[in-house]
Design a protein around this motif. Structure first.
Motif, PDB file in Angstrom:
ATOM      1  N   TRP A 261      25.566 -27.846 -76.794  1.00 16.07           N
ATOM      2  CA  TRP A 261      26.533 -28.874 -76.417  1.00 16.07           C
ATOM      3  C   TRP A 261      27.743 -28.346 -75.663  1.00 16.07           C
ATOM      4  O   TRP A 261      28.340 -29.072 -74.870  1.00 16.07           O
ATOM      5  CB  TRP A 261      27.025 -29.623 -77.657  1.00 16.07           C
TER       6      TRP A 261
ATOM      7  N   ASP B 124      27.362 -23.732 -70.686  1.00 15.45           N
ATOM      8  CA  ASP B 124      27.014 -24.170 -69.334  1.00 15.45           C
ATOM      9  C   ASP B 124      25.621 -24.807 -69.304  1.00 15.45           C
ATOM     10  O   ASP B 124      24.859 -24.741 -70.272  1.00 15.45           O
ATOM     11  CB  ASP B 124      27.071 -22.975 -68.373  1.00 15.45           C
ATOM     12  N   LYS B 125      25.294 -25.420 -68.169  1.00 15.21           N
ATOM     13  CA  LYS B 125      24.049 -26.173 -68.041  1.00 15.21           C
ATOM     14  C   LYS B 125      22.815 -25.284 -68.227  1.00 15.21           C
ATOM     15  O   LYS B 125      21.846 -25.682 -68.874  1.00 15.21           O
ATOM     16  CB  LYS B 125      24.004 -26.846 -66.673  1.00 15.21           C
ATOM     17  N   GLY B 126      22.833 -24.072 -67.687  1.00 17.54           N
ATOM     18  CA  GLY B 126      21.697 -23.162 -67.825  1.00 17.54           C
ATOM     19  C   GLY B 126      21.433 -22.809 -69.282  1.00 17.54           C
ATOM     20  O   GLY B 126      20.282 -22.812 -69.741  1.00 17.54           O
ATOM     21  N   THR B 127      22.495 -22.509 -70.020  1.00 11.09           N
ATOM     22  CA  THR B 127      22.353 -22.195 -71.447  1.00 11.09           C
ATOM     23  C   THR B 127      21.824 -23.409 -72.196  1.00 11.09           C
ATOM     24  O   THR B 127      20.932 -23.284 -73.039  1.00 11.09           O
ATOM     25  CB  THR B 127      23.706 -21.753 -72.047  1.00 11.09           C
ATOM     26  N   ALA B 128      22.361 -24.572 -71.891  1.00  9.04           N
ATOM     27  CA  ALA B 128      21.921 -25.802 -72.562  1.00  9.04           C
ATOM     28  C   ALA B 128      20.430 -26.044 -72.329  1.00  9.04           C
ATOM     29  O   ALA B 128      19.705 -26.397 -73.260  1.00  9.04           O
ATOM     30  CB  ALA B 128      22.740 -26.986 -72.064  1.00  9.04           C
ATOM     31  N   LYS B 129      19.964 -25.831 -71.109  1.00  8.30           N
ATOM     32  CA  LYS B 129      18.545 -26.035 -70.809  1.00  8.30           C
ATOM     33  C   LYS B 129      17.665 -25.041 -71.562  1.00  8.30           C
ATOM     34  O   LYS B 129      16.629 -25.410 -72.119  1.00  8.30           O
ATOM     35  CB  LYS B 129      18.294 -25.916 -69.307  1.00  8.30           C
TER      36      LYS B 129
END
Length: 117
Positions: free
Chosen positions: A45, A48-53
């Protein structure tokens, strides 16, 4: 545990439930389980977006086996459950974010001191 599909998943497939049925569950297991869940969700949550994906893909893989034919043996009409099913994923997401929002509301605007109401 008020949401029956989650309760069924924990009952049938949860690591803690399996250890408890074997008589091997310890307090350390419970604490470790909570720590793992908190850590993975925080990364999903708030990073960054890459980690979230990456975290979301990992979560989907880990939970693929958490599925069953019957949510409640006493009331089988609702059918089965699956952790990766859209309704269950949405419920988990909203539940997690509601808790985070509640903590933020209670602490962030009060100089990190808890006050009810």
């Amino acid at each position: 545990m008020t949401y029956k599909p989650v309760a069924a998943g924990v009952r049938d497939r949860g690591l803690l439930s399996r250890k408890a049925r074997r008589g091997e569950l310890t307090l350390f297991d419970v604490c470790d389980h909570g720590q793992r869940h908190a850590g993975i969700h925080a990364r999903m949550w708030f990073r960054d977006k890459g980690t979230a994906k990456r975290v979301a893909e990992h979560r989907i893989k880990v939970h693929e086996t958490v599925a069953g034919d019957v949510i409640d043996v006493g009331y089988s009409e609702p059918g089965g459950y699956g952790t990766n099913a859209p309704r269950n994923s949405m419920w988990a997401t909203l539940t997690e974010l509601h808790s985070v929002h509640w903590i933020y509301e209670r602490l962030a605007f009060r100089r990190f001191r808890f006050r009810a109401g």
